[in-house]
Design a protein around this motif. Sequence first.
Motif, PDB file in Angstrom:
ATOM      1  N   ALA A 690       0.838  -1.193   0.000  1.00 14.20           N
ATOM      2  CA  ALA A 690       0.000   0.000   0.000  1.00 14.20           C
ATOM      3  C   ALA A 690       0.875   1.245   0.000  1.00 14.20           C
ATOM      4  CB  ALA A 690      -0.926   0.004   1.216  1.00 14.20           C
ATOM      5  N   GLY A 691       2.187   1.055   0.111  1.00 16.61           N
ATOM      6  CA  GLY A 691       3.135   2.148  -0.077  1.00 16.61           C
ATOM      7  C   GLY A 691       3.884   2.006  -1.381  1.00 16.61           C
ATOM      8  N   MET A 692       4.384   0.801  -1.658  1.00 18.01           N
ATOM      9  CA  MET A 692       5.245   0.622  -2.827  1.00 18.01           C
ATOM     10  C   MET A 692       4.483   0.708  -4.148  1.00 18.01           C
ATOM     11  SD  MET A 692       8.104  -2.176  -1.597  1.00 18.01           S
ATOM     12  CE  MET A 692       6.998  -3.383  -0.892  1.00 18.01           C
ATOM     13  N   ILE A 693       3.254   0.191  -4.208  1.00 20.75           N
ATOM     14  CA  ILE A 693       2.516   0.252  -5.480  1.00 20.75           C
ATOM     15  C   ILE A 693       2.127   1.689  -5.830  1.00 20.75           C
ATOM     16  CG2 ILE A 693       0.437  -0.473  -6.706  1.00 20.75           C
ATOM     17  CD1 ILE A 693       0.587  -3.116  -5.139  1.00 20.75           C
ATOM     18  N   PRO A 694       1.496   2.441  -4.921  1.00 22.54           N
ATOM     19  CA  PRO A 694       1.207   3.841  -5.283  1.00 22.54           C
ATOM     20  C   PRO A 694       2.472   4.634  -5.594  1.00 22.54           C
ATOM     21  CG  PRO A 694       0.608   3.390  -2.989  1.00 22.54           C
ATOM     22  CD  PRO A 694       0.881   2.087  -3.634  1.00 22.54           C
ATOM     23  N   PHE A 695       3.526   4.427  -4.829  1.00 22.74           N
ATOM     24  CA  PHE A 695       4.793   5.087  -5.147  1.00 22.74           C
ATOM     25  C   PHE A 695       5.229   4.719  -6.558  1.00 22.74           C
ATOM     26  CE2 PHE A 695       9.400   4.936  -5.448  1.00 22.74           C
ATOM     27  CZ  PHE A 695       9.799   6.158  -4.929  1.00 22.74           C
ATOM     28  N   GLY A 696       5.079   3.448  -6.912  1.00 18.66           N
ATOM     29  CA  GLY A 696       5.528   2.982  -8.217  1.00 18.66           C
ATOM     30  C   GLY A 696       4.759   3.569  -9.377  1.00 18.66           C
ATOM     31  N   VAL A 697       3.498   3.998  -9.134  1.00 16.81           N
ATOM     32  CA  VAL A 697       2.720   4.638 -10.199  1.00 16.81           C
ATOM     33  C   VAL A 697       2.732   6.150 -10.050  1.00 16.81           C
ATOM     34  CG1 VAL A 697       1.279   2.627 -10.604  1.00 16.81           C
ATOM     35  CG2 VAL A 697       0.524   4.336  -8.938  1.00 16.81           C
ATOM     36  N   GLY A 698       3.614   6.670  -9.162  1.00 15.73           N
ATOM     37  CA  GLY A 698       3.836   8.116  -9.097  1.00 15.73           C
ATOM     38  C   GLY A 698       2.978   8.863  -8.114  1.00 15.73           C
ATOM     39  N   THR A 699       2.363   8.167  -7.165  1.00 15.63           N
ATOM     40  CA  THR A 699       1.468   8.818  -6.204  1.00 15.63           C
ATOM     41  C   THR A 699       2.168   9.014  -4.869  1.00 15.63           C
ATOM     42  OG1 THR A 699      -0.512   7.936  -7.255  1.00 15.63           O
ATOM     43  CG2 THR A 699      -0.707   8.552  -4.937  1.00 15.63           C
ATOM     44  N   PRO A 700       2.046  10.189  -4.253  1.00 17.16           N
ATOM     45  CA  PRO A 700       2.643  10.420  -2.930  1.00 17.16           C
ATOM     46  C   PRO A 700       2.090   9.465  -1.880  1.00 17.16           C
ATOM     47  CG  PRO A 700       2.029  12.506  -3.960  1.00 17.16           C
ATOM     48  CD  PRO A 700       1.437  11.412  -4.808  1.00 17.16           C
ATOM     49  N   ILE A 701       2.922   9.124  -0.910  1.00 12.35           N
ATOM     50  CA  ILE A 701       2.534   8.168   0.120  1.00 12.35           C
ATOM     51  C   ILE A 701       2.935   8.663   1.502  1.00 12.35           C
ATOM     52  CG2 ILE A 701       2.712   6.161  -1.410  1.00 12.35           C
ATOM     53  CD1 ILE A 701       5.434   5.550   0.001  1.00 12.35           C
ATOM     54  N   ILE A 702       2.186   8.182   2.497  1.00 12.92           N
ATOM     55  CA  ILE A 702       2.595   8.233   3.902  1.00 12.92           C
ATOM     56  C   ILE A 702       2.402   6.819   4.431  1.00 12.92           C
ATOM     57  CG2 ILE A 702       2.174   9.170   6.200  1.00 12.92           C
ATOM     58  CD1 ILE A 702       0.948  11.644   4.869  1.00 12.92           C
ATOM     59  N   SER A 703       3.431   6.269   5.034  1.00  7.97           N
ATOM     60  CA  SER A 703       3.344   4.906   5.550  1.00  7.97           C
ATOM     61  C   SER A 703       2.981   4.913   7.023  1.00  7.97           C
ATOM     62  CB  SER A 703       4.673   4.172   5.361  1.00  7.97           C
ATOM     63  OG  SER A 703       4.907   3.902   4.000  1.00  7.97           O
ATOM     64  N   LEU A 704       1.984   4.090   7.378  1.00 11.12           N
ATOM     65  CA  LEU A 704       1.658   3.805   8.774  1.00 11.12           C
ATOM     66  C   LEU A 704       2.543   2.635   9.193  1.00 11.12           C
ATOM     67  CD1 LEU A 704      -2.231   3.991   8.549  1.00 11.12           C
ATOM     68  CD2 LEU A 704      -0.780   5.525   9.884  1.00 11.12           C
ATOM     69  N   ILE A 705       3.574   2.916   9.959  1.00 10.59           N
ATOM     70  CA  ILE A 705       4.612   1.901  10.192  1.00 10.59           C
ATOM     71  C   ILE A 705       4.246   1.017  11.372  1.00 10.59           C
ATOM     72  CG2 ILE A 705       7.036   1.526  10.767  1.00 10.59           C
ATOM     73  CD1 ILE A 705       7.667   4.134   9.295  1.00 10.59           C
ATOM     74  N   SER A 706       3.982  -0.257  11.055  1.00  3.03           N
ATOM     75  CA  SER A 706       3.782  -1.276  12.089  1.00  3.03           C
ATOM     76  C   SER A 706       4.673  -2.475  11.825  1.00  3.03           C
ATOM     77  CB  SER A 706       2.316  -1.717  12.123  1.00  3.03           C
ATOM     78  OG  SER A 706       1.950  -2.370  10.922  1.00  3.03           O
ATOM     79  N   HIS A 707       5.532  -2.366  10.818  1.00  2.00           N
ATOM     80  CA  HIS A 707       6.425  -3.454  10.410  1.00  2.00           C
ATOM     81  C   HIS A 707       7.725  -2.813   9.947  1.00  2.00           C
ATOM     82  CE1 HIS A 707       8.141  -6.733   8.098  1.00  2.00           C
ATOM     83  NE2 HIS A 707       7.169  -7.549   8.457  1.00  2.00           N
ATOM     84  N   PRO A 708       8.873  -3.403  10.283  1.00  3.51           N
ATOM     85  CA  PRO A 708      10.149  -2.785   9.894  1.00  3.51           C
ATOM     86  C   PRO A 708      10.289  -2.534   8.398  1.00  3.51           C
ATOM     87  CG  PRO A 708      10.529  -4.529  11.500  1.00  3.51           C
ATOM     88  CD  PRO A 708       9.069  -4.608  11.120  1.00  3.51           C
ATOM     89  N   LYS A 709       9.667  -3.369   7.563  1.00  3.45           N
ATOM     90  CA  LYS A 709       9.879  -3.236   6.116  1.00  3.45           C
ATOM     91  C   LYS A 709       9.397  -1.888   5.586  1.00  3.45           C
ATOM     92  CE  LYS A 709       5.549  -5.544   4.778  1.00  3.45           C
ATOM     93  NZ  LYS A 709       4.964  -6.738   4.126  1.00  3.45           N
ATOM     94  N   MET A 710       8.404  -1.287   6.240  1.00  4.14           N
ATOM     95  CA  MET A 710       7.939   0.020   5.804  1.00  4.14           C
ATOM     96  C   MET A 710       9.047   1.060   5.981  1.00  4.14           C
ATOM     97  SD  MET A 710       4.833  -0.988   5.211  1.00  4.14           S
ATOM     98  CE  MET A 710       3.844   0.476   5.020  1.00  4.14           C
ATOM     99  N   ALA A 711       9.690   0.986   7.142  1.00  3.65           N
ATOM    100  CA  ALA A 711      10.790   1.922   7.405  1.00  3.65           C
ATOM    101  C   ALA A 711      11.988   1.619   6.516  1.00  3.65           C
ATOM    102  CB  ALA A 711      11.186   1.854   8.878  1.00  3.65           C
ATOM    103  N   TYR A 712      12.228   0.329   6.227  1.00  8.70           N
ATOM    104  CA  TYR A 712      13.326  -0.027   5.328  1.00  8.70           C
ATOM    105  C   TYR A 712      13.162   0.672   3.980  1.00  8.70           C
ATOM    106  CZ  TYR A 712      14.327  -4.104   8.384  1.00  8.70           C
ATOM    107  OH  TYR A 712      14.636  -4.928   9.424  1.00  8.70           O
ATOM    108  N   PHE A 713      11.958   0.601   3.423  1.00  9.89           N
ATOM    109  CA  PHE A 713      11.723   1.191   2.107  1.00  9.89           C
ATOM    110  C   PHE A 713      11.928   2.708   2.140  1.00  9.89           C
ATOM    111  CE2 PHE A 713       8.514   3.181  -0.771  1.00  9.89           C
ATOM    112  CZ  PHE A 713       9.213   2.971  -1.947  1.00  9.89           C
ATOM    113  N   LEU A 714      11.355   3.365   3.142  1.00 12.49           N
ATOM    114  CA  LEU A 714      11.486   4.820   3.225  1.00 12.49           C
ATOM    115  C   LEU A 714      12.942   5.241   3.431  1.00 12.49           C
ATOM    116  CD1 LEU A 714       8.333   5.708   5.350  1.00 12.49           C
ATOM    117  CD2 LEU A 714       8.601   5.780   2.856  1.00 12.49           C
TER     118      LEU A 714
END
Length: 777
Positions: A690-714
């Motif tokens: 829900a972060g990587m796909i919108p980012f991949g199509v050019g849409t701004p994102i804010i991640s609700l971080i409950s898993h380390p992988k979200m922070a890894y990507f950012l």
Amino acid sequence: MTTTSPTGTAAPLAPATDAHALTGKRRIAFASYVDENYLPGFLVLLRSLALSNPGVCEDFVVLYDDLRPGSIAKIRDLHPRIVLRRVNAEHYDSYKKGDQDNYLVRKAYFILDVFRLREYDTIITLDTDMVVLGDLSELLELREGLAAVSQFFYGQHKLNSGLLVIQREYLSDAFCAKLDATGRSGDYELDKHDQGILNAVLDGDFIRLDARYNFVKRRLSGDLPVPEDTAILHFTGRHKPWQGGEAGYSQAEDRWREFELDDADFHAEYLSKSGGLHHDLLVHFGTPHVKRTGDVEAARKVAAAHISTGDYQDAVDILSGVKIPLDAAWPHEVLGHALMSVSRYDEAKAQLLLATAAPNRAATAYARLAQMAWVHGDNTAALKYATAGLSVDITHRSSRLWAQRASGLPAQEQGAAEEQLAHVAFYMDRQGNAGDKLLPETVRLAFDPDTTSRRWHSVHAHRLFDEAALERVNSRRGLVIGGGGLFIPDTMPNGNSAWQWNVPDELLNRIDVPIAVFAVGFNAFDGQSYRAGRFRESLRLLVEKSSFFGLRNHGSIEKVRAMIPAHLHDRVRFQPCPTTVMRQLVDGWQDPLTRDDTILINAAYDRAGLRFGHDYDYFLAQMAQAVRDLGELAEVKCVAHSLDDEKIAFDLRREHGISMPVIPMYDFDNDEIRELYARTKLVIGMRGHAGMIPFGVGTPIISLISHPKMAYFLRDIERPEWGVSVHDRHLAARLVERAKDLLADHAKTVADVHGRQQELWKVTEANAADLRAILGG
């Protein structure tokens, strides 16, 4: 080979980051000072905490100075997460004190060492002359300040220090300096010891808790009964229950004696509790109980607890150690589940067939039999078992899933084998997780515009990789392994690899075509771990066998490198998830000319305890406020990647009266998923994709971080500010503030997304050149 940074240049990896620092998940502990004189009271306190709050197990810090080894052993027997800390007794010799003949004149100060702990965000101190009688969840949910109950005799200005709920801002050198200065000056009530110092320093500045959380026995003078709502009863004064007690308090002391149990009775009472037992406590008390008694029902509970945390062999061991009656369906079903999870399939089948005899367990047992048959590639048997499960319970979701999988039409191979790449991935079902549905196709786009069976041979990661599968793979020109966080132990457990691809080492070793591991993620949650050496061995062999080994974020690279020999570290490289560069991969991609005036919110509920800890009610309240405020910027909708993701909309409506339209993305095809995310203005998502796909199509994102992988990507895209922890004290305010910032100049924000994406594309293009040399085509 060096690791490539998001800018395409060689760069050393940052040291591995502790998961909680990335997720912001609060670390909570209880704490007490314990000595030999107060040990009997502390043992009763531990039992009462477990029996009154059977679903709660946090670290329990034992501050001590003179405990004997035998006493420490007794303490450890009563709690699985004891943390021993010897106090610095000499530190308090410089404090000015009152009556030197008082036993407490020295030791009462030792609890102040709790303020020197730095590992925790919240600490709850309990005096050892307390007994817990009720639910403490309100204390566990406190997030700010220093909370306590006001003193009984002295009004609201002073606290009773028997119970303190201390937040991180007080666990500091600065606050310790204030305590030391007051203690050394003697400018406090000397006869109140630690409590006097705290009251002098705080001067009434504390959060006042209801008296039921520190209900002093003096309130019961005259042998009054203990009020029903009392959560913690405190036996203040000189006379303690384990020393004979005091006249006039017999009803209170009877409540204390309820927990003066031997180990056998205590274990049995804990295991008799219905529902909500904490895994750590259940295993800690249940294991010796089962060994002592052979209790089959207790063994089932302990085994189920092991399964819930991925300790499948432990589950097998404990249930295999008891004699299960033929008609005890539930233990047979749990043992069957554990056996299939370690790939002892024939034994699992026998156990599950026994479980089908009981109507209340039959549907689940049949669903597991269907799953096993499907894993072995036998769709006919899988459909038979799933249908049997539905005949028992037409609403059984798992049976319906396996029936749908087993009755699906097999893919028709269209291309010549020598022109195809084999592709190991998790191929998601209809109505499955939208991100996982999109992934296999997107991985293929990174290799070839043609994602069909003309160019690809599908290998479902969860099906047993057998001799026939090996022959099919070896007839192709190469093998690509990619499509999600495959390095996770529990989505579809197996004993062959202990990760998501069910491949025995012997067959992996016989793959003789080039292997490319492409954008796989290490997906363990904060608080989840791989305990078996089986995973490490399979991982090591996979790295050795692979011609290309690319992980989708640097956090995963750190984790994997920590699990393999040093000489293999350089084989592990960075390959972003291809969903993050979707605009570059989809043929003829056009950015939208206009966007819908919407903000899409996604929340995830799988493994909710690991995501939210004790903070779900707080998270929901903050999201309610955020949805209200975000609604002033755009229309807010819930986007559900899976059916369970709709829970946030239901909970917001039920608990806070907020209605939010729900978009069932789990029903979308891949083009619809990309189109929806490309058209919106902002996505606030908790799932990785829900972060990587919108980012991949050019849409701004804010991640609700409950898993380390979200922070890894950012971290990889150098935009950590685009993430907010679900545990953040000011979650709503931060979400709204960041949304306003991103939307204020939307075109500029989109351009920034494109720029960040371009850096990931450079890495992908560089890797693609290596892959062409390895795989051809």
